[in-house]
Write a protein that holds these residues in place. Structure first.
Motif, PDB file in Angstrom:
ATOM      1  N   GLU A  70       0.840  -1.199   0.000  1.00  0.00           N
ATOM      2  CA  GLU A  70       0.000   0.000   0.000  1.00  0.00           C
ATOM      3  C   GLU A  70       0.877   1.253   0.000  1.00  0.00           C
ATOM      4  O   GLU A  70       1.904   1.310   0.660  1.00  0.00           O
ATOM      5  CB  GLU A  70      -0.876  -0.023   1.251  1.00  0.00           C
ATOM      6  N   THR A  71       0.470   2.265  -0.779  1.00  0.00           N
ATOM      7  CA  THR A  71       1.235   3.509  -0.840  1.00  0.00           C
ATOM      8  C   THR A  71       0.396   4.665  -0.313  1.00  0.00           C
ATOM      9  O   THR A  71      -0.834   4.650  -0.369  1.00  0.00           O
ATOM     10  CB  THR A  71       1.695   3.832  -2.269  1.00  0.00           C
ATOM     11  N   THR A  72       1.114   5.667   0.196  1.00  0.00           N
ATOM     12  CA  THR A  72       0.482   6.875   0.715  1.00  0.00           C
ATOM     13  C   THR A  72       1.146   8.073   0.051  1.00  0.00           C
ATOM     14  O   THR A  72       2.378   8.188   0.076  1.00  0.00           O
ATOM     15  CB  THR A  72       0.654   6.965   2.241  1.00  0.00           C
ATOM     16  N   ALA A  73       0.370   8.949  -0.537  1.00  0.00           N
ATOM     17  CA  ALA A  73       0.916  10.144  -1.174  1.00  0.00           C
ATOM     18  C   ALA A  73       0.996  11.274  -0.147  1.00  0.00           C
ATOM     19  O   ALA A  73       0.032  11.537   0.576  1.00  0.00           O
ATOM     20  CB  ALA A  73       0.056  10.556  -2.351  1.00  0.00           C
ATOM     21  N   VAL A  74       2.167  11.921  -0.076  1.00  0.00           N
ATOM     22  CA  VAL A  74       2.346  13.058   0.822  1.00  0.00           C
ATOM     23  C   VAL A  74       3.071  14.169   0.065  1.00  0.00           C
ATOM     24  O   VAL A  74       3.779  13.905  -0.909  1.00  0.00           O
ATOM     25  CB  VAL A  74       3.163  12.686   2.086  1.00  0.00           C
ATOM     26  N   PHE A  77       9.837  -1.179  15.655  1.00  0.00           N
ATOM     27  CA  PHE A  77      10.010   0.132  15.020  1.00  0.00           C
ATOM     28  C   PHE A  77       9.746  -0.006  13.524  1.00  0.00           C
ATOM     29  O   PHE A  77      10.404  -0.770  12.826  1.00  0.00           O
ATOM     30  CB  PHE A  77      11.434   0.616  15.276  1.00  0.00           C
ATOM     31  N   THR A  78       8.780   0.769  13.027  1.00  0.00           N
ATOM     32  CA  THR A  78       8.307   0.604  11.652  1.00  0.00           C
ATOM     33  C   THR A  78       8.962   1.590  10.689  1.00  0.00           C
ATOM     34  O   THR A  78       9.631   2.550  11.096  1.00  0.00           O
ATOM     35  CB  THR A  78       6.793   0.820  11.581  1.00  0.00           C
ATOM     36  N   SER A 133       5.640   3.981   0.781  1.00  0.00           N
ATOM     37  CA  SER A 133       5.115   2.613   0.669  1.00  0.00           C
ATOM     38  C   SER A 133       5.375   1.810   1.935  1.00  0.00           C
ATOM     39  O   SER A 133       6.347   2.059   2.660  1.00  0.00           O
ATOM     40  CB  SER A 133       5.758   1.897  -0.525  1.00  0.00           C
ATOM     41  N   ASN A 134       4.503   0.854   2.201  1.00  0.00           N
ATOM     42  CA  ASN A 134       4.695  -0.131   3.278  1.00  0.00           C
ATOM     43  C   ASN A 134       5.039   0.521   4.615  1.00  0.00           C
ATOM     44  O   ASN A 134       5.962   0.098   5.320  1.00  0.00           O
ATOM     45  CB  ASN A 134       5.799  -1.130   2.899  1.00  0.00           C
ATOM     46  N   LEU A 135       4.314   1.554   4.975  1.00  0.00           N
ATOM     47  CA  LEU A 135       4.648   2.319   6.179  1.00  0.00           C
ATOM     48  C   LEU A 135       4.537   1.489   7.456  1.00  0.00           C
ATOM     49  O   LEU A 135       5.212   1.770   8.448  1.00  0.00           O
ATOM     50  CB  LEU A 135       3.751   3.552   6.280  1.00  0.00           C
ATOM     51  N   GLY A 136       3.705   0.470   7.440  1.00  0.00           N
ATOM     52  CA  GLY A 136       3.549  -0.359   8.636  1.00  0.00           C
ATOM     53  C   GLY A 136       4.576  -1.461   8.767  1.00  0.00           C
ATOM     54  O   GLY A 136       4.593  -2.182   9.782  1.00  0.00           O
TER      55      GLY A 136
END
Length: 303
Positions: A3-7, A29-30, A17-20
Motif C-alpha cells: 500500500e502507498t500513501t501520497a504526501v 520500530f516501523t 510505501s509499506n509504512l507499517g
C-alpha cells in the motif's frame, strides 16, 4: 506492491510505501517511524549531509534481513533529487563512476528513508555547486573496540586523541558510532587530499607506541582483543563514515549521536552512550546540536 500513501513535503509529491512494515523487529520500530525520525531530526542532520555524496545502506526487509550499499541513485529517483557523478576507480564492480545522491533537503531525506536506507554514510569532503570534488574539510578518527573492550575504552582513547589534536590547534568533536565505537572529527584545511590520512596515521601510530596496552593502529585482528583500533584509514577520500544523527542497523534503532566531552569523560558503562531515535530527538530538543560548530574555524594541519 504494498500500500502507498501520497504526501507533499515542501512542495514535492512523494509516494511512501509499506509504512507499517517493521524494520526493527526487537522493538517493533516501523518504516513510518524511521521516516518520522528522519523528518524530525532533519534540521540537525541535513547540515551533516549537505554537499556530500551519500552512500545509502538499505534494509528493505529490516535489520534482520539482507542489506546492500547503494552508491548509484536508483533509476526511479524523482527528477528533483540532486545527484553528482563521482569517479570510482578501483570499484569492486568495475564501474568508472557512480551517480551519488546528495541529501540536502527534507524531500530527498524522506525519499531515501522510504527506500529503507536506514544508514547514511558520507565522505569527509564536499562537492561544489557544479559537482566538482573539493579537498577534505574534515579529519576523522574511527575508534573501534576489540572485545572485551567497549565504548568505555574508546572514551579513554578519545581523550588521548583529543590532547594530540588540541596540541596542534585543532577543535575536536565526538560522536558515538551508534554501534560499538566512536568517531572523532576536526574541521581542517589541507593542501592535498592525502594530507588528512598522513596526519591521522601519525597520531594513531604515536598513541599505539605510547599506550600499547590500550591502542592499536593496525587492522590485524590478532592484535586487537581488549584494545581500541584507531582507524585512520577513514580519511582515504574513497571511504565514507556514518553521518552524525544517522540511524544504525542494530537490534534497536540506535543513532550515531554527538556527545559532549563531559559525557566522554564520565562514561563508565557502555549503556551510558547508547542512544535511540527517541533519545536523540529529546537530546536535540533540550541540548541543541552538539555538532553545530563543527564547520567553524577549520585549521590547517601542521607539516
Amino acid at each position: 506492491m504494498g500500500e502507498t500513501t501520497a504526501v507533499r513535503v515542501e512542495g514535492r509529491l512523494l509516494k511512501l510505501s509499506n509504512l507499517g512494515k517493521v524494520l526493527y523487529r526487537e522493538t517493533g520500530f516501523t518504516k513510518a517511524e524511521v521516516i518520522d525520525y528522519y523528518s524530525r531530526v532533519a534540521p540537525v542532520l541535513l547540515p551533516r549531509l549537505a554537499g556530500r555524496p551519500a552512500t545509502l545502506r538499505r534494509y528493505p526487509d529490516g535489520v534482520d534481513g539482507p542489506s546492500f550499499f547503494e552508491k548509484n541513485v536508483p533509476r526511479h529517483a524523482p527528477e528533483w533529487v540532486r545527484t553528482v557523478r563521482i569517479a570510482t576507480p578501483g570499484s569492486v564492480k568495475g564501474n568508472e563512476y557512480a551517480d551519488f545522491v546528495v541529501v540536502e533537503d527534507l524531500p530527498t531525506l524522506v525519499w531515501v528513508a522510504n527506500l529503507a536506507a536506514l544508514e547514511l554514510h558520507v565522505p569527509q569532503w564536499t562537492v561544489g555547486p557544479r559537482g566538482g570534488k573539493r579537498s577534505p574539510d574534515l579529519l576523522v578518527f574511527d575508534l573501534d573496540p576489540g572485545a572485551p573492550a567497549t565504548v568505555v575504552e574508546c572514551c579513554r582513547v578519545a581523550e588521548l586523541v583529543r590532547v594530540e589534536l588540541e596540541r596542534d590547534g585543532l577543535a575536536v568533536f565526538a560522536k558515538t558510532s551508534g554501534s560499538k565505537g566512536m568517531q572523532l572529527y576536526a574541521p581542517v584545511e589541507v593542501s592535498s587530499p592525502e594530507r588528512t590520512a598522513v596526519y591521522a596515521k601519525g597520531v594513531a601510530v604515536r598513541l599505539a607506541e605510547a599506550h600499547p596496552e590500550l591502542v592499536v593502529s593496525t587492522m590485524a585482528k590478532a592484535a586487537r582483543p581488549g584494545k581500541v583500533l584507531i582507524d585512520w584509514s577513514q580519511n582515504n577520500p574513497a571511504k565514507t563514515t556514518v553521518a552524525a544523527y544517522s540511524l544504525r542497523a542494530r537490534a534497536v534503532p540506535s543513532v550515531s549521536t554527538p556527545v559532549s566531552w563531559d559525557e566522554v569523560g564520565a562514561c563508565a558503562r557502555p549503556e551510558e552512550l547508547v542512544f535511540t531515535a527517541e533519545d536523540v530527538l529529546e537530546r536535540v530538543t533540550h541540548g541543541g546540536d552538539l555538532f553545530a560548530d563543527l564547520p567553524d574555524d577549520p585549521r590547517r594541519l601542521p607539516g
